[in-house]
Design a protein around this motif. Structure first.
Motif, short mmCIF file in Angstrom:
data_model
loop_
_atom_site.label_atom_id
_atom_site.label_comp_id
_atom_site.label_asym_id
_atom_site.label_seq_id
_atom_site.Cartn_x
_atom_site.Cartn_y
_atom_site.Cartn_z
N ALA A 99 0.84 -1.20 0.00
CA ALA A 99 0.00 0.00 0.00
C ALA A 99 0.87 1.24 0.00
O ALA A 99 0.97 1.94 1.01
CB ALA A 99 -0.92 -0.03 1.22
N PRO A 100 1.51 1.53 -1.14
CA PRO A 100 2.38 2.71 -1.17
C PRO A 100 1.58 4.00 -0.95
O PRO A 100 0.46 4.11 -1.43
CB PRO A 100 3.00 2.67 -2.58
N GLY A 101 2.15 4.90 -0.18
CA GLY A 101 1.49 6.20 0.08
C GLY A 101 0.36 6.13 1.09
O GLY A 101 -0.38 7.10 1.27
N ALA A 102 0.19 4.97 1.74
CA ALA A 102 -0.93 4.82 2.68
C ALA A 102 -0.74 5.69 3.92
O ALA A 102 0.38 5.93 4.36
CB ALA A 102 -1.06 3.37 3.10
N VAL A 103 -1.85 6.15 4.48
CA VAL A 103 -1.80 6.89 5.74
C VAL A 103 -2.21 5.94 6.87
O VAL A 103 -2.91 4.95 6.64
CB VAL A 103 -2.73 8.13 5.75
N LEU A 104 -1.77 6.24 8.07
CA LEU A 104 -2.11 5.42 9.23
C LEU A 104 -3.33 5.99 9.93
O LEU A 104 -3.36 7.18 10.25
CB LEU A 104 -0.94 5.38 10.22
N VAL A 105 -4.33 5.16 10.14
CA VAL A 105 -5.52 5.61 10.86
C VAL A 105 -5.61 4.82 12.18
O VAL A 105 -5.93 3.63 12.16
CB VAL A 105 -6.80 5.41 10.02
N PRO A 106 -5.28 5.46 13.30
CA PRO A 106 -5.33 4.74 14.58
C PRO A 106 -6.77 4.49 15.03
O PRO A 106 -7.65 5.32 14.79
CB PRO A 106 -4.60 5.69 15.55
N ARG A 109 2.71 10.43 9.05
CA ARG A 109 1.61 10.11 8.11
C ARG A 109 0.35 9.57 8.80
O ARG A 109 -0.32 8.67 8.31
CB ARG A 109 2.09 9.19 6.99
N THR A 110 0.06 10.11 10.00
CA THR A 110 -1.11 9.64 10.75
C THR A 110 -2.31 10.55 10.49
O THR A 110 -2.17 11.76 10.44
CB THR A 110 -0.78 9.62 12.25
N HIS A 111 -3.45 9.94 10.31
CA HIS A 111 -4.66 10.69 10.01
C HIS A 111 -5.75 10.22 10.98
O HIS A 111 -6.28 9.13 10.83
CB HIS A 111 -5.05 10.39 8.56
N ARG A 112 -6.04 11.05 11.99
CA ARG A 112 -7.02 10.62 13.00
C ARG A 112 -8.41 11.01 12.55
O ARG A 112 -8.89 12.08 12.86
CB ARG A 112 -6.66 11.25 14.34
N CYS A 113 -9.06 10.11 11.82
CA CYS A 113 -10.36 10.49 11.26
C CYS A 113 -11.49 9.57 11.74
O CYS A 113 -12.57 9.58 11.17
CB CYS A 113 -10.28 10.52 9.74
N LEU A 114 -11.24 8.81 12.80
CA LEU A 114 -12.31 7.97 13.36
C LEU A 114 -12.63 8.45 14.78
O LEU A 114 -11.75 8.94 15.49
CB LEU A 114 -11.87 6.51 13.44
N LEU A 126 -9.18 12.83 2.94
CA LEU A 126 -8.46 11.57 2.70
C LEU A 126 -9.09 10.82 1.54
O LEU A 126 -8.40 10.32 0.65
CB LEU A 126 -8.48 10.73 3.99
N ALA A 127 -10.43 10.78 1.53
CA ALA A 127 -11.14 10.11 0.43
C ALA A 127 -10.80 10.81 -0.90
O ALA A 127 -10.53 10.14 -1.90
CB ALA A 127 -12.64 10.15 0.69
N ALA A 128 -10.78 12.13 -0.88
CA ALA A 128 -10.51 12.90 -2.11
C ALA A 128 -9.08 12.67 -2.61
O ALA A 128 -8.83 12.69 -3.81
CB ALA A 128 -10.75 14.38 -1.85
N SER A 129 -8.16 12.43 -1.67
CA SER A 129 -6.75 12.25 -2.06
C SER A 129 -6.53 10.91 -2.74
O SER A 129 -5.54 10.72 -3.45
CB SER A 129 -5.85 12.35 -0.82
N GLY A 130 -7.43 9.97 -2.51
CA GLY A 130 -7.30 8.64 -3.10
C GLY A 130 -6.26 7.78 -2.41
O GLY A 130 -6.01 6.65 -2.82
N ARG A 131 -5.65 8.30 -1.34
CA ARG A 131 -4.64 7.49 -0.64
C ARG A 131 -5.33 6.42 0.21
O ARG A 131 -6.33 6.70 0.86
CB ARG A 131 -3.78 8.38 0.27
#
Ligand code: ZN
Length: 215
Positions: A100-107, A132-137, A171-176
């Motif tokens: 998963a290249p370019g993936a972000v981490l969602v804790p 590269r952490t994205h806290r979106c939950l 994040l959805a818009a970025s396609g990552r």
């Protein structure tokens, strides 16, 4: 008595979070345990039971010194253990880098009550040094699972997590793609709920990584 205990904790060197026999060095562990934990075990794919769980790479089994260290970190606020646990997580994530290249981490977030009780968000704190952490939950309060049927438990797990629209939309818009991150995996129900919540928000979940899996 509590004051005496508090003073002892302040002035006496803490015991190693893993073996509890030797004194801890800087990272919360004695030299021997730091070597043992730091070396880690073989990376493994966790066996999960919940349908819809993404593939989960873990850095070890939830037993022995790893279980001790995770418990001390999570339930007893031994935050000095974060670097060694984050390094284990990073090893597991290394396997997924090519997948998963370019993936972000969602804790996986704690409930508000759990966060208040522990005083910190223990999974996000492990992700922080990795970037590269994205806290979106966000986690919703969970009913006590005692007395629930299996179906009720599954429903409760499914509705326990939600995506925060204003954070998930970019994040959805970025396609990552996203890689879910948790500390311990048991049945996979939480990861499955998180993957479903992100998917509803338009985010692709490529995989998950955790420090340990219950064998
Ligand atoms: Zn030790």
């Amino acid at each position: 008595m509590r004051l005496v205990e508090a003073l002892c904790e302040l002035f006496l060197p803490a015991a190693c979070a893993s073996c509890r026999r030797a004194h801890a060095l800087g990272g919360g562990l004695c030299g021997e345990c730091a070597l043992e934990l730091g070396a880690g075990g073989p990376l493994a794919l966790a066996t999960t039971r919940a349908p819809g769980t993404p593939p989960v790479v873990v850095a070890g089994a939830y037993e022995g010194s790893l279980a001790e260290a995770l418990n001390e970190y999570k339930e007893r606020g031994r935050r000095e253990l974060a670097p060694v646990l984050a390094a284990l997580l990073d090893r597991a994530l290394g396997v997924l880098a090519e997948e998963a290249p370019g993936a972000v981490l969602v804790p996986i977030p704690p409930t508000r009550a759990a966060r208040r009780a522990r005083g910190f968000d223990h999974v996000a704190a492990l992700c922080a040094p990795l970037g590269r952490t994205h806290r979106c939950l966000i986690a919703r309060p969970r009913p006590d699972s005692v007395g629930l049927t299996a179906a009720q438990r599954r429903r409760a797990a499914r509705s326990s997590l939600a995506a925060v629209p204003r954070r998930a939309a970019p994040l959805a818009a970025s396609g990552r793609p996203a890689i879910l991150v948790d500390d311990i995996v048991t049945t996979g129900a939480t990861l499955s709920a998180a993957a479903a919540a992100l998917s509803r928000a338009g985010v692709t979940v490529a995989a998950a990584a955790a420090v340990a899996a219950v064998p």
